[in-house]
Scaffold this motif. Sequence first.
Motif, PDB file in Angstrom:
ATOM      1  N   TYR A   1     -13.733  25.788  -4.283  1.00 31.94           N
ATOM      2  CA  TYR A   1     -12.650  24.883  -3.908  1.00 31.94           C
ATOM      3  C   TYR A   1     -13.217  23.506  -3.621  1.00 31.94           C
ATOM      4  O   TYR A   1     -14.281  23.373  -3.010  1.00 31.94           O
ATOM      5  CB  TYR A   1     -11.917  25.398  -2.667  1.00 31.94           C
ATOM      6  N   MET A   2     -12.514  22.496  -4.077  1.00 32.41           N
ATOM      7  CA  MET A   2     -12.846  21.116  -3.744  1.00 32.41           C
ATOM      8  C   MET A   2     -11.553  20.361  -3.482  1.00 32.41           C
ATOM      9  O   MET A   2     -10.542  20.607  -4.152  1.00 32.41           O
ATOM     10  CB  MET A   2     -13.630  20.440  -4.872  1.00 32.41           C
ATOM     11  N   PRO A   3     -11.553  19.447  -2.510  1.00 31.90           N
ATOM     12  CA  PRO A   3     -10.319  18.724  -2.192  1.00 31.90           C
ATOM     13  C   PRO A   3      -9.923  17.774  -3.311  1.00 31.90           C
ATOM     14  O   PRO A   3     -10.742  17.381  -4.142  1.00 31.90           O
ATOM     15  CB  PRO A   3     -10.683  17.956  -0.916  1.00 31.90           C
ATOM     16  N   ARG A   4      -8.660  17.413  -3.313  1.00 33.02           N
ATOM     17  CA  ARG A   4      -8.146  16.454  -4.290  1.00 33.02           C
ATOM     18  C   ARG A   4      -8.467  15.039  -3.822  1.00 33.02           C
ATOM     19  O   ARG A   4      -8.189  14.669  -2.681  1.00 33.02           O
ATOM     20  CB  ARG A   4      -6.634  16.635  -4.444  1.00 33.02           C
ATOM     21  N   MET A   5      -9.075  14.255  -4.675  1.00 31.31           N
ATOM     22  CA  MET A   5      -9.419  12.874  -4.353  1.00 31.31           C
ATOM     23  C   MET A   5      -8.275  11.945  -4.763  1.00 31.31           C
ATOM     24  O   MET A   5      -7.778  12.033  -5.884  1.00 31.31           O
ATOM     25  CB  MET A   5     -10.703  12.456  -5.070  1.00 31.31           C
ATOM     26  N   VAL A   6      -7.880  11.073  -3.852  1.00 32.97           N
ATOM     27  CA  VAL A   6      -6.800  10.117  -4.110  1.00 32.97           C
ATOM     28  C   VAL A   6      -7.314   8.721  -3.792  1.00 32.97           C
ATOM     29  O   VAL A   6      -7.867   8.488  -2.717  1.00 32.97           O
ATOM     30  CB  VAL A   6      -5.557  10.426  -3.250  1.00 32.97           C
ATOM     31  N   ILE A   7      -7.169   7.812  -4.728  1.00 32.09           N
ATOM     32  CA  ILE A   7      -7.615   6.431  -4.524  1.00 32.09           C
ATOM     33  C   ILE A   7      -6.437   5.594  -4.036  1.00 32.09           C
ATOM     34  O   ILE A   7      -5.461   5.395  -4.752  1.00 32.09           O
ATOM     35  CB  ILE A   7      -8.184   5.836  -5.824  1.00 32.09           C
ATOM     36  N   ILE A   8      -6.531   5.133  -2.801  1.00 31.70           N
ATOM     37  CA  ILE A   8      -5.522   4.243  -2.220  1.00 31.70           C
ATOM     38  C   ILE A   8      -6.267   3.089  -1.553  1.00 31.70           C
ATOM     39  O   ILE A   8      -6.869   3.275  -0.495  1.00 31.70           O
ATOM     40  CB  ILE A   8      -4.635   4.963  -1.184  1.00 31.70           C
ATOM     41  N   PRO A   9      -6.288   1.916  -2.155  1.00 34.52           N
ATOM     42  CA  PRO A   9      -6.964   0.774  -1.518  1.00 34.52           C
ATOM     43  C   PRO A   9      -6.366   0.491  -0.149  1.00 34.52           C
ATOM     44  O   PRO A   9      -5.164   0.674   0.060  1.00 34.52           O
ATOM     45  CB  PRO A   9      -6.708  -0.380  -2.493  1.00 34.52           C
ATOM     46  N   PRO A  10      -7.186   0.068   0.813  1.00 36.98           N
ATOM     47  CA  PRO A  10      -6.669  -0.203   2.160  1.00 36.98           C
ATOM     48  C   PRO A  10      -5.562  -1.239   2.135  1.00 36.98           C
ATOM     49  O   PRO A  10      -5.633  -2.232   1.411  1.00 36.98           O
ATOM     50  CB  PRO A  10      -7.901  -0.735   2.907  1.00 36.98           C
ATOM     51  N   GLY A  11      -4.548  -1.000   2.927  1.00 36.93           N
ATOM     52  CA  GLY A  11      -3.440  -1.937   3.028  1.00 36.93           C
ATOM     53  C   GLY A  11      -3.289  -2.426   4.457  1.00 36.93           C
ATOM     54  O   GLY A  11      -3.414  -1.660   5.401  1.00 36.93           O
ATOM     55  N   VAL A  12      -3.048  -3.702   4.621  1.00 39.48           N
ATOM     56  CA  VAL A  12      -2.889  -4.301   5.940  1.00 39.48           C
ATOM     57  C   VAL A  12      -1.672  -5.211   5.902  1.00 39.48           C
ATOM     58  O   VAL A  12      -1.404  -5.862   4.886  1.00 39.48           O
ATOM     59  CB  VAL A  12      -4.147  -5.099   6.352  1.00 39.48           C
ATOM     60  N   GLU A  13      -0.932  -5.251   6.993  1.00 38.17           N
ATOM     61  CA  GLU A  13       0.257  -6.094   7.082  1.00 38.17           C
ATOM     62  C   GLU A  13      -0.157  -7.538   7.334  1.00 38.17           C
ATOM     63  O   GLU A  13      -0.724  -7.861   8.386  1.00 38.17           O
ATOM     64  CB  GLU A  13       1.160  -5.604   8.221  1.00 38.17           C
ATOM     65  N   PHE A  14       0.102  -8.395   6.348  1.00 36.68           N
ATOM     66  CA  PHE A  14      -0.224  -9.809   6.475  1.00 36.68           C
ATOM     67  C   PHE A  14       0.997 -10.673   6.178  1.00 36.68           C
ATOM     68  O   PHE A  14       0.891 -11.753   5.610  1.00 36.68           O
ATOM     69  CB  PHE A  14      -1.360 -10.193   5.520  1.00 36.68           C
ATOM     70  N   GLY A  15       2.165 -10.181   6.556  1.00 35.00           N
ATOM     71  CA  GLY A  15       3.373 -10.955   6.308  1.00 35.00           C
ATOM     72  C   GLY A  15       3.342 -12.308   6.980  1.00 35.00           C
ATOM     73  O   GLY A  15       3.807 -13.309   6.429  1.00 35.00           O
ATOM     74  N   HIS A  16       2.755 -12.368   8.183  1.00 39.45           N
ATOM     75  CA  HIS A  16       2.697 -13.645   8.896  1.00 39.45           C
ATOM     76  C   HIS A  16       1.809 -14.640   8.174  1.00 39.45           C
ATOM     77  O   HIS A  16       2.015 -15.847   8.245  1.00 39.45           O
ATOM     78  CB  HIS A  16       2.176 -13.417  10.311  1.00 39.45           C
ATOM     79  N   MET A  17       0.805 -14.137   7.441  1.00 46.53           N
ATOM     80  CA  MET A  17      -0.073 -15.036   6.701  1.00 46.53           C
ATOM     81  C   MET A  17       0.606 -15.546   5.437  1.00 46.53           C
ATOM     82  O   MET A  17       0.469 -16.704   5.063  1.00 46.53           O
ATOM     83  CB  MET A  17      -1.376 -14.323   6.340  1.00 46.53           C
TER      84      MET A  17
END
Length: 511
Positions: free
Chosen positions: A343-359
């Motif tokens: 068994y091996m876990p499923r790898m999922v690529i999700i780039p980090p997301g940060v809230e920068f609406g104020h910027m």
Amino acid sequence: MRSPQERNTRLENMTWRIWNLARKKKEVEDAKRLKRRLGTEKPRTDATAEMSEDLFEGEKGEDAGDASVAYGDSSAGNTPRISAVDKLYIVLISLHGLVRGENLELGRDSDTSGQVKYVVELAKALSSCPGVYRVDLLTRQILAPNYDRGYGEPSETLVPTSFKNLKQERGENSGAYITRIPFGPKDKYLAKEHLWPYVQEFVDGALSHIVHMSKIIGEEIGCGHPMWPAVIHGHYASAGVAAALISGALNVHMVFTGHFLGKDKLEGLLKQGRQTREEINMTYKIMRRIEAEELSLDASEIVIASTRQEIEEQWNLYDGFEVMLARKLRARVKRGANCYGRYMPRMVIIPPGVEFGHMIHEFDMEGEEDSHSPASEDPPIWSEIMRFFTNPRKPLILAVARPYPEKNITTLVKAFGECRPLRELANLTLIMGNREAISKMSNMSAAVLTSVLTLIDEYDLYGQVAYPKHHKHSEVLDIYRLAARTKGAFVNVAYFEQFGVTLIEVIISEI
């Protein structure tokens, strides 16, 4: 007695007869083989297509950043316990650092870095997703005298980043919360390397909270049964161990994000040649960390990575994961074949997301300040930086990093000092977190900062390098705006920085 001609004719006839029988036998075997092939052609084609597909999910545009990719349905050997309701209770775990909802003290120490911001923003974003009823971010309660009292509060409400998706009925206990579990010394702040002996104590407290909250939510939404978490998501190695123990005890799904993997860090430090393996292990407890990451791999159903490089070059170093074998196992599972216990876990690529609406509101599409906004005075942090410079009109070379050896700040100062044309062209600004006095900093941070000051003196960089002691988290935008205003540049010279929060900030501010 037959003549030689008769014998030759008889031998020729027997030869042709044997050949004909062999040909007919081959035709029958070919027909059987074709029949078997037609019966298995579709599964084999599916498996081949699966093997040729990319192993890693979540990398395509329509899935990247979608929480449903990681928190959706997943197949496993046993069926986890999930509440029979269409609303989710999600638990996030991040043990180290100073965690609070607003005014994050990023850079105060080596543990309060981009990961803290990622996790807090993730909790806020998940709470605003349709179908999510409650999100708990579990961390350590800190009652140390030199830290804000807020870190000692048992619970803190997080304001969601968006309310546009909040269509479901909200209850008293819905939303996102930071829940602080007391474990370890009550009146002492501990670095992540010293939290390992107390992980089990955290697990006991976390289990008590989750069971209690599951019962309360179950009664609140009217299902009459405990509403168990849909997933336990561990962030970093120590939280991965805690998540593995909790998910096993409750029989629920586990997701893991490593953020910064131990084996990759160990190899990088060994290549530098400054420390032996024993010294590295003594400083960073690196072997305990690697062991925890292996355990997290075995217990997780999904592992979230920020890039393909993290999977192929970092996770591939671990015993619990191998890229090609994971590809083959996934193909076998797809066509219903036996994996023989592997068994091996499923790898999922999700780039980090940060809230920068104020910027985003502060900048237009060309990266300049909004020309329609009314004129205002320069932010206070600008004068705090400019007071260091003899000629403040020069462009800024900006570096934002904690005073830590891996950030390689001393190399940047040395390069700046040795290049006279660069010194004549630009000023250097070093934002190295917040500090009161070097004597009160950790030994490692104090050593780096002392080296920086020594290099400034050695190359006589007074009036050309700024290194302010304090800045607020809300002033980070203003610092990037100053670099953009002076037509400067941002530099990142860290040894290990696959996807740092500063890189995201720079992209948003368009320096």
